[in-house]
Write a protein that holds these residues in place. Structure first.
Motif, PDB file in Angstrom:
ATOM      1  N   ASN A   1     -33.759 -16.251  30.015  1.00 24.60           N
ATOM      2  CA  ASN A   1     -34.290 -15.128  30.785  1.00 24.60           C
ATOM      3  C   ASN A   1     -35.657 -15.492  31.344  1.00 24.60           C
ATOM      4  N   VAL A   2     -35.992 -14.862  32.453  1.00 22.73           N
ATOM      5  CA  VAL A   2     -37.306 -15.087  33.058  1.00 22.73           C
ATOM      6  C   VAL A   2     -38.396 -14.541  32.148  1.00 22.73           C
ATOM      7  N   THR A   3     -39.434 -15.308  31.931  1.00 24.35           N
ATOM      8  CA  THR A   3     -40.590 -14.852  31.154  1.00 24.35           C
ATOM      9  C   THR A   3     -41.802 -15.687  31.516  1.00 24.35           C
ATOM     10  N   THR A   4     -42.953 -15.056  31.553  1.00 24.35           N
ATOM     11  CA  THR A   4     -44.193 -15.776  31.865  1.00 24.35           C
ATOM     12  C   THR A   4     -44.870 -16.323  30.617  1.00 24.35           C
ATOM     13  N   GLY A   5     -44.438 -15.864  29.446  1.00 22.95           N
ATOM     14  CA  GLY A   5     -45.045 -16.338  28.204  1.00 22.95           C
ATOM     15  C   GLY A   5     -46.358 -15.664  27.875  1.00 22.95           C
ATOM     16  N   LYS A   6     -46.770 -14.688  28.682  1.00 25.64           N
ATOM     17  CA  LYS A   6     -48.027 -13.990  28.438  1.00 25.64           C
ATOM     18  C   LYS A   6     -47.801 -12.808  27.511  1.00 25.64           C
ATOM     19  N   GLY A   7     -48.846 -12.430  26.793  1.00 24.48           N
ATOM     20  CA  GLY A   7     -48.742 -11.322  25.858  1.00 24.48           C
ATOM     21  C   GLY A   7     -49.394 -10.051  26.368  1.00 24.48           C
ATOM     22  N   GLY A   8     -49.200  -8.975  25.619  1.00 23.37           N
ATOM     23  CA  GLY A   8     -49.853  -7.712  25.942  1.00 23.37           C
ATOM     24  C   GLY A   8     -49.273  -7.026  27.160  1.00 23.37           C
ATOM     25  N   VAL A   9     -50.012  -6.045  27.640  1.00 15.85           N
ATOM     26  CA  VAL A   9     -49.575  -5.255  28.794  1.00 15.85           C
ATOM     27  C   VAL A   9     -49.497  -6.119  30.047  1.00 15.85           C
ATOM     28  N   ARG A  10     -50.471  -7.019  30.205  1.00 13.35           N
ATOM     29  CA  ARG A  10     -50.450  -7.887  31.386  1.00 13.35           C
ATOM     30  C   ARG A  10     -49.221  -8.790  31.367  1.00 13.35           C
ATOM     31  N   GLY A  11     -48.875  -9.282  30.209  1.00 12.71           N
ATOM     32  CA  GLY A  11     -47.678 -10.108  30.097  1.00 12.71           C
ATOM     33  C   GLY A  11     -46.421  -9.321  30.407  1.00 12.71           C
ATOM     34  N   TRP A  12     -46.381  -8.070  29.931  1.00 18.40           N
ATOM     35  CA  TRP A  12     -45.228  -7.200  30.180  1.00 18.40           C
ATOM     36  C   TRP A  12     -45.064  -6.960  31.675  1.00 18.40           C
ATOM     37  N   LEU A  13     -46.167  -6.682  32.353  1.00 18.46           N
ATOM     38  CA  LEU A  13     -46.116  -6.475  33.797  1.00 18.46           C
ATOM     39  C   LEU A  13     -45.768  -7.764  34.530  1.00 18.46           C
ATOM     40  N   ALA A  14     -46.311  -8.896  34.060  1.00 20.14           N
ATOM     41  CA  ALA A  14     -46.038 -10.177  34.705  1.00 20.14           C
ATOM     42  C   ALA A  14     -44.565 -10.560  34.588  1.00 20.14           C
ATOM     43  N   ASP A  15     -43.954 -10.266  33.447  1.00 19.31           N
ATOM     44  CA  ASP A  15     -42.533 -10.567  33.267  1.00 19.31           C
ATOM     45  C   ASP A  15     -41.678  -9.760  34.240  1.00 19.31           C
ATOM     46  N   HIS A  16     -42.012  -8.480  34.410  1.00 18.48           N
ATOM     47  CA  HIS A  16     -41.255  -7.662  35.349  1.00 18.48           C
ATOM     48  C   HIS A  16     -41.461  -8.136  36.788  1.00 18.48           C
ATOM     49  N   SER A  17     -42.690  -8.526  37.107  1.00 20.03           N
ATOM     50  CA  SER A  17     -42.967  -9.029  38.444  1.00 20.03           C
ATOM     51  C   SER A  17     -42.201 -10.321  38.710  1.00 20.03           C
TER      52      SER A  17
END
Length: 496
Positions: A240-256
């Motif tokens: 699955n696509v994932t940016t590997g970032k944590g927290g709220v910013r990571g959650w938003l980055a994954d959706h983006s």
């Protein structure tokens, strides 16, 4: 077996993991010729390729890397143009091989894990097809996909989007294909090299951004709808696509990141127009010379070279393809093909717009909705949508969940035999059929489908009024450190 592994700014660990799985196959040392398709636009391409070449020395029959030049005239950056360049090297390699027409070309994404069963089954079918009537094989082989590596580590809507993507592909999969079977490959597929040349290779323009479907359509119309499509019951494991970032910013980055991937997928709706153009060219009186000299065109994979053997093989394939019953536009298989295109490129946005319009219309005050027949029709269709959603949910609960588990168990079993299970132990995302999380996945199907399906498709369709070009963005994938000292290898190469 030529295996093309395209890469653009992919992490070395991701490529290494896929190659280690391939190297564990029984046929790796005797049959696999790996082509690392790198991009000149990637500043680390040469270093990464050299690292991988050193790590896997002696693991495959042959291994080499290509570098796709940047800014070639008429080319658009992307997977298709990269594969096209690598395919030229495949042709040069096997041009003078006495058994040139027996070569198979497999294209796979950089994060794909394939079971050895896939290549063994493809090879068995290929040999059988060639021996059947003495003709060249005209079959596209493809596996279903499954997102079973990091699904438990990504946001729920991202997981659901890929779950629906996998389920949609599986819905047209059949273990007993017929003459009318049409299935669209995703991430992985295999075609005979002779068929690649008959289709004049991979396109390199912006219209080929949906590379998997686009190449399938090229082969389909190059053979005037007579190409066979053989699904292989050996699933390709995906991340699955994932940016590997944590927290709220990571959650938003994954959706983006998932939306960007969805937009790239839906940008491939250009293929519907391409298919219509090709369909209109079908005639019941087709001359063999129309495709007897693919070397005369230089728009795709290596057809600009003079190669007598290449022309001879393609001529024989053309004769087999074009001689026989007269060809017609209005066939059952063509209808099936366009139904698949409708499902992929129209249905998601059509359903969303119909739901929105019907909801707004029903909320309007009297007397706009006073027509009894219209009200009855809208009521009936609303019930039909509920029934359709219920059947789709049943399909996933009953069939897909069992499929997902079978895929993981098969991959785990093979990795244990290959001694790679401990290394990949964290890359098995199991699902519980009736758990709360699983049930919530199904409840949120409409939300995820709208955000990552309907919305990017609508954006792509509207954008095509102005342009067919899209900046190709590589999907973010998880990074996992491997036990081999990659940094040490990189340091040695830099020192040299």
């Amino acid at each position: 077996m030529a295996i093309v592994l395209p890469s653009y700014k992919e992490e070395t660990e991701m490529l290494e993991s896929s190659l280690r799985v391939l190297a564990s196959h029984k046929l790796a040392r005797t049959s696999y010729h790996i082509f690392l398709a790198m991009e000149e636009r990637d500043p680390n391409a040469t270093t990464v390729a050299q690292i991988l070449m050193q790590l896997f020395t002696g693991k495959f029959r042959e291994m080499q890397w290509t570098v796709h030049p940047a800014d070639l005239p008429g080319e658009a950056p992307g997977k298709s143009s990269n594969v096209s360049w690598a395919a030229k090297q495949v042709e040069r390699k096997y041009l003078n091989n006495p058994d040139w027409s027996s070569v198979l070309v497999s294209v796979m994404d950089s994060d794909t894990h394939l079971l050895s069963q896939y290549f063994e089954t493809v090879l068995a079918y290929h040999i059988r097809n060639r021996k059947g009537d003495g003709t060249t094989d005209m079959t596209l082989y493809m596996p279903p996909i499954v997102f079973d590596r990091n699904a438990s580590e990504v946001p729920q809507l991202v997981r659901i989007a890929d779950l629906m993507w996998s389920g949609a592909g599986l819905s047209c999969f059949t273990t007993k294909p017929t003459a009318s079977t049409v299935a669209i490959p995703t991430a992985v597929y295999t075609v005979p090299l002779a068929l690649v040349c008959l289709a004049r290779g991979w396109d390199t323009g912006s219209e080929a951004i949906g590379e998997d479907m686009h190449m399938m359509l090229k082969c389909y119309f190059a053979t005037h709808g007579r190409m066979k499509i053989r699904p292989i019951a050996s699933p390709a494991s995906q991340c699955n696509v994932t940016t590997g970032k944590g927290g709220v910013r990571g959650w938003l980055a994954d959706h983006s990141a998932r939306y960007a991937q969805g937009l790239r997928h839906m940008w491939g709706c250009l293929d519907t127009g391409n298919a219509l153009r090709q369909w209109c060219k079908i005639s019941s009186n087709v001359e063999v010379q129309d495709q007897s000299s693919p070397a005369s065109e230089a728009s795709s994979a290596g057809c600009e070279l003079e190669r007598p053997r290449h022309v001879e093989i393609c001529l024989r394939l053309s004769q087999h393809t074009l001689h026989g019953p007269k060809l017609h536009r209005f066939t059952w298989r063509n209808l099936v093909l366009f139904s698949r295109l409708f499902e992929a490129h129209f249905l998601p946005v059509h359903l969303c717009l119909v739901l929105s319009a019907s909801t707004i219309y029903s909320a309007l005050p009297y007397p706009i909705v006073s027509c009894p027949s219209l009200a009855a029709a809208m009521t009936l269709t609303s019930y039909l949508r509920v029934v359709g959603y219920a059947f789709m949910t049943m399909y996933f609960v009953i069939f897909y969940e069992g499929y997902h588990r079978a895929c993981i168990e098969a991959r785990a079993s093979e990795m244990k035999k290959a001694g790679l299970y401990e290394e990949l132990a964290g890359e098995f995302s199991y699902r519980r059929r009736l758990s709360f999380i699983t049930m919530m996945d199904y409840v949120l199907f409409p939300v995820s489908g709208t955000v990552f399906g309907s919305a990017p498709l609508l954006q792509a369709i509207v954008s095509h009024f102005w342009t067919d070009k899209l900046v190709y963005l590589v999907s973010a994938k998880p990074i996992k450190a491997t036990p081999i000292g990659l940094e040490e290898h990189a340091a040695k190469i830099i020192d040299v």
